[in-house]
Scaffold this motif. Sequence first.
Motif, PDB file in Angstrom:
ATOM      1  N   HIS A  48      -9.541  -2.258   4.576  1.00 41.37           N
ATOM      2  CA  HIS A  48      -9.367  -0.880   4.518  1.00 41.37           C
ATOM      3  C   HIS A  48      -8.324  -0.690   3.445  1.00 41.37           C
ATOM      4  O   HIS A  48      -8.284   0.073   2.658  1.00 41.37           O
ATOM      5  CB  HIS A  48      -9.339  -0.111   5.517  1.00 41.37           C
ATOM      6  N   THR A  49      -7.156  -1.312   3.875  1.00 43.38           N
ATOM      7  CA  THR A  49      -5.896  -1.301   3.044  1.00 43.38           C
ATOM      8  C   THR A  49      -5.910  -1.768   1.366  1.00 43.38           C
ATOM      9  O   THR A  49      -5.619  -1.088   0.463  1.00 43.38           O
ATOM     10  CB  THR A  49      -4.826  -1.918   3.386  1.00 43.38           C
ATOM     11  N   ILE A  50      -6.976  -2.764   1.408  1.00 45.59           N
ATOM     12  CA  ILE A  50      -7.224  -3.123   0.105  1.00 45.59           C
ATOM     13  C   ILE A  50      -8.014  -2.241  -0.633  1.00 45.59           C
ATOM     14  O   ILE A  50      -7.786  -1.904  -1.824  1.00 45.59           O
ATOM     15  CB  ILE A  50      -8.172  -4.527   0.257  1.00 45.59           C
ATOM     16  N   GLU A  51      -9.203  -1.646  -0.155  1.00 43.02           N
ATOM     17  CA  GLU A  51      -9.967  -0.584  -0.923  1.00 43.02           C
ATOM     18  C   GLU A  51      -9.168   0.439  -0.938  1.00 43.02           C
ATOM     19  O   GLU A  51      -9.411   1.152  -1.945  1.00 43.02           O
ATOM     20  CB  GLU A  51     -11.111  -0.520  -0.037  1.00 43.02           C
ATOM     21  N   ALA A  52      -8.131   0.998  -0.291  1.00 44.06           N
ATOM     22  CA  ALA A  52      -7.358   2.282  -0.472  1.00 44.06           C
ATOM     23  C   ALA A  52      -6.537   2.037  -1.549  1.00 44.06           C
ATOM     24  O   ALA A  52      -6.309   2.684  -2.531  1.00 44.06           O
ATOM     25  CB  ALA A  52      -6.655   2.553   0.812  1.00 44.06           C
ATOM     26  N   ILE A  53      -6.021   0.690  -1.528  1.00 42.49           N
ATOM     27  CA  ILE A  53      -5.080   0.655  -2.668  1.00 42.49           C
ATOM     28  C   ILE A  53      -5.898   0.404  -4.103  1.00 42.49           C
ATOM     29  O   ILE A  53      -5.484   0.902  -5.204  1.00 42.49           O
ATOM     30  CB  ILE A  53      -4.440  -0.794  -2.677  1.00 42.49           C
ATOM     31  N   ALA A  54      -6.972  -0.103  -3.962  1.00 49.82           N
ATOM     32  CA  ALA A  54      -8.019  -0.373  -5.289  1.00 49.82           C
ATOM     33  C   ALA A  54      -8.430   1.095  -5.628  1.00 49.82           C
ATOM     34  O   ALA A  54      -8.869   1.173  -7.108  1.00 49.82           O
ATOM     35  CB  ALA A  54      -9.238  -1.057  -5.038  1.00 49.82           C
ATOM     36  N   ALA A  55      -8.546   2.179  -4.759  1.00 50.14           N
ATOM     37  CA  ALA A  55      -8.896   3.584  -5.211  1.00 50.14           C
ATOM     38  C   ALA A  55      -7.912   4.259  -5.983  1.00 50.14           C
ATOM     39  O   ALA A  55      -8.077   5.098  -6.590  1.00 50.14           O
ATOM     40  CB  ALA A  55      -9.314   4.085  -3.910  1.00 50.14           C
ATOM     41  N   ASN A  56      -6.844   3.448  -6.150  1.00 47.32           N
ATOM     42  CA  ASN A  56      -5.740   4.094  -6.991  1.00 47.32           C
ATOM     43  C   ASN A  56      -5.556   3.827  -8.709  1.00 47.32           C
ATOM     44  O   ASN A  56      -4.745   3.797  -9.363  1.00 47.32           O
ATOM     45  CB  ASN A  56      -4.206   3.521  -6.526  1.00 47.32           C
ATOM     46  N   GLY A  57      -6.913   3.306  -8.989  1.00 44.10           N
ATOM     47  CA  GLY A  57      -7.018   3.166 -10.333  1.00 44.10           C
ATOM     48  C   GLY A  57      -6.146   1.957 -11.138  1.00 44.10           C
ATOM     49  O   GLY A  57      -6.302   1.116 -10.494  1.00 44.10           O
ATOM     50  N   ARG A  58      -5.579   1.979 -12.092  1.00 44.88           N
ATOM     51  CA  ARG A  58      -5.073   0.956 -12.912  1.00 44.88           C
ATOM     52  C   ARG A  58      -3.889   0.551 -11.982  1.00 44.88           C
ATOM     53  O   ARG A  58      -3.447  -0.578 -11.863  1.00 44.88           O
ATOM     54  CB  ARG A  58      -4.486   1.205 -14.339  1.00 44.88           C
ATOM     55  N   PHE A  59      -3.267   1.516 -11.140  1.00 47.83           N
ATOM     56  CA  PHE A  59      -1.937   1.291 -10.549  1.00 47.83           C
ATOM     57  C   PHE A  59      -2.552   0.376  -9.325  1.00 47.83           C
ATOM     58  O   PHE A  59      -1.770  -0.978  -9.061  1.00 47.83           O
ATOM     59  CB  PHE A  59      -1.331   2.344 -10.028  1.00 47.83           C
ATOM     60  N   GLY A  60      -3.510   0.404  -8.812  1.00 50.40           N
ATOM     61  CA  GLY A  60      -3.959  -0.467  -7.636  1.00 50.40           C
ATOM     62  C   GLY A  60      -4.479  -1.749  -7.836  1.00 50.40           C
ATOM     63  O   GLY A  60      -4.293  -2.651  -7.554  1.00 50.40           O
ATOM     64  N   ASN A  78      -1.492  -9.151  -9.044  1.00 47.29           N
ATOM     65  CA  ASN A  78      -0.278  -9.409  -9.505  1.00 47.29           C
ATOM     66  C   ASN A  78      -0.171 -10.901  -9.506  1.00 47.29           C
ATOM     67  O   ASN A  78       0.842 -11.543 -10.017  1.00 47.29           O
ATOM     68  CB  ASN A  78       0.715  -8.791  -8.710  1.00 47.29           C
ATOM     69  N   SER A  79      -0.840 -11.624  -8.865  1.00 50.07           N
ATOM     70  CA  SER A  79      -0.943 -13.177  -9.141  1.00 50.07           C
ATOM     71  C   SER A  79      -2.300 -13.703  -8.846  1.00 50.07           C
ATOM     72  O   SER A  79      -3.073 -13.287  -7.999  1.00 50.07           O
ATOM     73  CB  SER A  79       0.271 -13.783  -8.139  1.00 50.07           C
ATOM     74  N   SER A  80      -2.531 -15.083  -9.021  1.00 52.32           N
ATOM     75  CA  SER A  80      -3.777 -15.750  -8.777  1.00 52.32           C
ATOM     76  C   SER A  80      -3.948 -16.044  -7.263  1.00 52.32           C
ATOM     77  O   SER A  80      -4.870 -15.818  -6.693  1.00 52.32           O
ATOM     78  CB  SER A  80      -3.824 -16.939  -9.454  1.00 52.32           C
ATOM     79  N   GLU A  81      -2.683 -16.184  -6.340  1.00 47.04           N
ATOM     80  CA  GLU A  81      -2.701 -16.205  -4.968  1.00 47.04           C
ATOM     81  C   GLU A  81      -3.183 -14.942  -4.390  1.00 47.04           C
ATOM     82  O   GLU A  81      -3.910 -14.935  -3.457  1.00 47.04           O
ATOM     83  CB  GLU A  81      -1.391 -16.456  -4.455  1.00 47.04           C
ATOM     84  N   THR A  82      -2.767 -13.797  -4.893  1.00 47.41           N
ATOM     85  CA  THR A  82      -3.347 -12.388  -4.402  1.00 47.41           C
ATOM     86  C   THR A  82      -4.585 -12.310  -4.539  1.00 47.41           C
ATOM     87  O   THR A  82      -5.386 -11.904  -3.665  1.00 47.41           O
ATOM     88  CB  THR A  82      -2.340 -11.163  -4.885  1.00 47.41           C
ATOM     89  N   ILE A  83      -4.976 -12.491  -5.568  1.00 47.80           N
ATOM     90  CA  ILE A  83      -6.514 -12.429  -6.088  1.00 47.80           C
ATOM     91  C   ILE A  83      -7.435 -13.059  -5.009  1.00 47.80           C
ATOM     92  O   ILE A  83      -8.485 -12.797  -4.506  1.00 47.80           O
ATOM     93  CB  ILE A  83      -6.735 -12.642  -7.552  1.00 47.80           C
ATOM     94  N   ARG A  84      -6.805 -14.451  -4.906  1.00 46.55           N
ATOM     95  CA  ARG A  84      -7.772 -15.385  -3.843  1.00 46.55           C
ATOM     96  C   ARG A  84      -7.953 -14.695  -2.592  1.00 46.55           C
ATOM     97  O   ARG A  84      -8.686 -14.921  -1.901  1.00 46.55           O
ATOM     98  CB  ARG A  84      -7.166 -16.751  -4.047  1.00 46.55           C
ATOM     99  N   HIS A  85      -6.603 -14.092  -2.035  1.00 46.94           N
ATOM    100  CA  HIS A  85      -6.620 -13.901  -0.483  1.00 46.94           C
ATOM    101  C   HIS A  85      -7.498 -12.666  -0.569  1.00 46.94           C
ATOM    102  O   HIS A  85      -7.901 -12.249   0.467  1.00 46.94           O
ATOM    103  CB  HIS A  85      -5.040 -13.511  -0.296  1.00 46.94           C
ATOM    104  N   VAL A  86      -7.177 -11.964  -1.680  1.00 48.39           N
ATOM    105  CA  VAL A  86      -7.931 -10.212  -1.499  1.00 48.39           C
ATOM    106  C   VAL A  86      -9.466 -10.766  -1.353  1.00 48.39           C
ATOM    107  O   VAL A  86     -10.335 -10.070  -0.761  1.00 48.39           O
ATOM    108  CB  VAL A  86      -8.014  -9.355  -2.664  1.00 48.39           C
ATOM    109  N   GLU A  87     -10.240 -11.602  -2.344  1.00 53.05           N
ATOM    110  CA  GLU A  87     -11.372 -12.232  -2.239  1.00 53.05           C
ATOM    111  C   GLU A  87     -11.761 -12.639  -0.875  1.00 53.05           C
ATOM    112  O   GLU A  87     -12.848 -12.423  -0.436  1.00 53.05           O
ATOM    113  CB  GLU A  87     -11.910 -13.091  -3.373  1.00 53.05           C
ATOM    114  N   GLU A  88     -11.088 -13.630  -0.380  1.00 54.24           N
ATOM    115  CA  GLU A  88     -11.166 -14.018   0.794  1.00 54.24           C
ATOM    116  C   GLU A  88     -11.328 -12.695   2.066  1.00 54.24           C
ATOM    117  O   GLU A  88     -12.261 -13.135   2.853  1.00 54.24           O
ATOM    118  CB  GLU A  88     -10.119 -15.079   1.465  1.00 54.24           C
ATOM    119  N   ILE A  89     -10.485 -12.081   2.121  1.00 52.53           N
ATOM    120  CA  ILE A  89     -10.770 -10.827   3.003  1.00 52.53           C
ATOM    121  C   ILE A  89     -11.991 -10.165   2.811  1.00 52.53           C
ATOM    122  O   ILE A  89     -12.577  -9.845   3.690  1.00 52.53           O
ATOM    123  CB  ILE A  89      -9.399  -9.886   3.135  1.00 52.53           C
ATOM    124  N   ARG A  90     -12.071 -10.031   1.501  1.00 59.44           N
ATOM    125  CA  ARG A  90     -13.707  -9.040   1.290  1.00 59.44           C
ATOM    126  C   ARG A  90     -14.776  -9.947   1.703  1.00 59.44           C
ATOM    127  O   ARG A  90     -15.676  -9.369   2.102  1.00 59.44           O
ATOM    128  CB  ARG A  90     -13.734  -8.772  -0.064  1.00 59.44           C
TER     129      ARG A  90
END
Length: 542
Positions: A268-280, A286-298
């Motif tokens: 839910h936090t990921i989706e709330a941040i993603a709803a902030n457009g380009r800022f989110g 911000n890094s390949s590690e973050t992208i990988r972990h976001v995908e894993e949670i989803r």
Amino acid sequence: MTDTTRSPWLPHLTHERDGSATYPIRYLATDNEFLPDITSALRSANDEPRDPLALFVDTLLNKPAVDIDGLFVLPKNPEHGTEDITDDEYILENRRWKKGGTAESENNDDNSGDEPANGMLVLSTTNLVGIIYSRSARERTAGDVQLSISSRFFRDERGDIAPIWHDWFLAYMMQRVLHVNLLSVDFEGSPERAWRQLLMWMFPLYLNNAMSKGVLHQYERREYNDSNPRGRIDIARHIRENTPFLGTVAYSRREYDADNPVTELIRHTIEAIAANGRFGSDILHNSSETIRHVEEIRRVTQRYEQAERQRIVQENLKRPVRHAFYDEYRELQSLCIAILSHRGLDPSDTKEKGVHGILFDCAWLWEEYLNVVLREQGIGVIHPQNKTGTHAYHFMTRVEGTDDHAVGKPLGLIYPDYLLSVDGVNLVADAKYKPEQNIGGRDYMQVIAYTARFGTGSGLYLYPGSDLGAGGSVDVCEYLLFGGFERERESNLREEPALYTVGLDVSVKDCSAGYRGYVASMHEHERKFAEEIRRIAQNRHR
């Protein structure tokens, strides 16, 4: 850059006619700085024990930052947890005033304002930077005291202290090390939005730190209604859902599942941040590690439903993560709740009393920033970590017995900051987040001992500075050791330098070029910085 003539944020206190501090307080400070005016204000508030400033200072003074509830303390990443903020790292502490000096020993920088008596205990900041606020228990107005602690190595175009959201040097280090865009928040134009944005920028750091333990699994009771019962039959639900009988049975069972209230909260936090457009998007990418972990949670939260957000937040409030192995998830859980509750850290938007804020260890940032720079410049780096035990070394061992190889247990555990390999030459280096004039005494002995242990002959001190040398970007000084038992004189000096101090200029040369211009100048300074280290290595090779 900030304009302190129009800003409520000031590097001093304003006072009423009776000498008491004027509220609300928006105070600008730098790390390792004496705060004599606050010390004086506290003395005048002795008759008012519930004075907001006194309560604020009492909460922070001589207390480990990691032990204060309501503070998010960084660094946070898989390799560097809260242990990198040492257990005795304070935010504010009492230090002895040294005439003409600052809060760090052997510092000869000037202080502004009326000086206290030499040797008097005066309130000072430490290596921690960030922004902190407190809500008064006496007044209805929130945020009676707010403190911005920025880097002492950065000043604006007029030479004034800059708040952290205008501190280009701090922002640059955070961008290089933590991938956080500090300059995207504005505490003057939109303080409420700035607090929430700053919390969102912290999310990837906490997420990556937690995910280093793997995806959190918890036992959850799941309900099913099918023809293959594998759990406890739910009689009441079976009658309610399977009348007339259609061949299915209602039952439930406990499952060790990655899709649980905590991971749902993170989703839910990921989706709330993603709803902030380009800022989110910038935050979540911000890094390949973050992208990988976001995908894993989803991937693991298949039961995610946006309409369930409030229920998920309430469930996590009732069931905090308690297992000691998953401390990082408990911290991430608290951050997610703060973001999703829209409370953020904004003083005007919370009913909670006490101290709240976000802090960064500037000394740690400087050390990790240099690690990034040296590697980018093609210098081989071994970077021991005393908090994680990575690349530990020892000074010596005790010989036991007469056998040539009969050695005992290694003695003298050490963690030099860097072991450098420069064009085939080995050097030992230490990062010091202090001006060159403050490096001395035990600092020198430490590196010289390292050079003896690793046989490098010379050691380096790497420090930040302003307006260094004739070139204005890098400054190098050589130090020679005395030799022999004779009295110290020039004829006793050894030929080869035992120590070099190498300073990297981090000051602003042209404010009109903006932050992008500052970044470009820092890239050029980093290149010259590496060139000087290579020159030192070449001299050692001859």
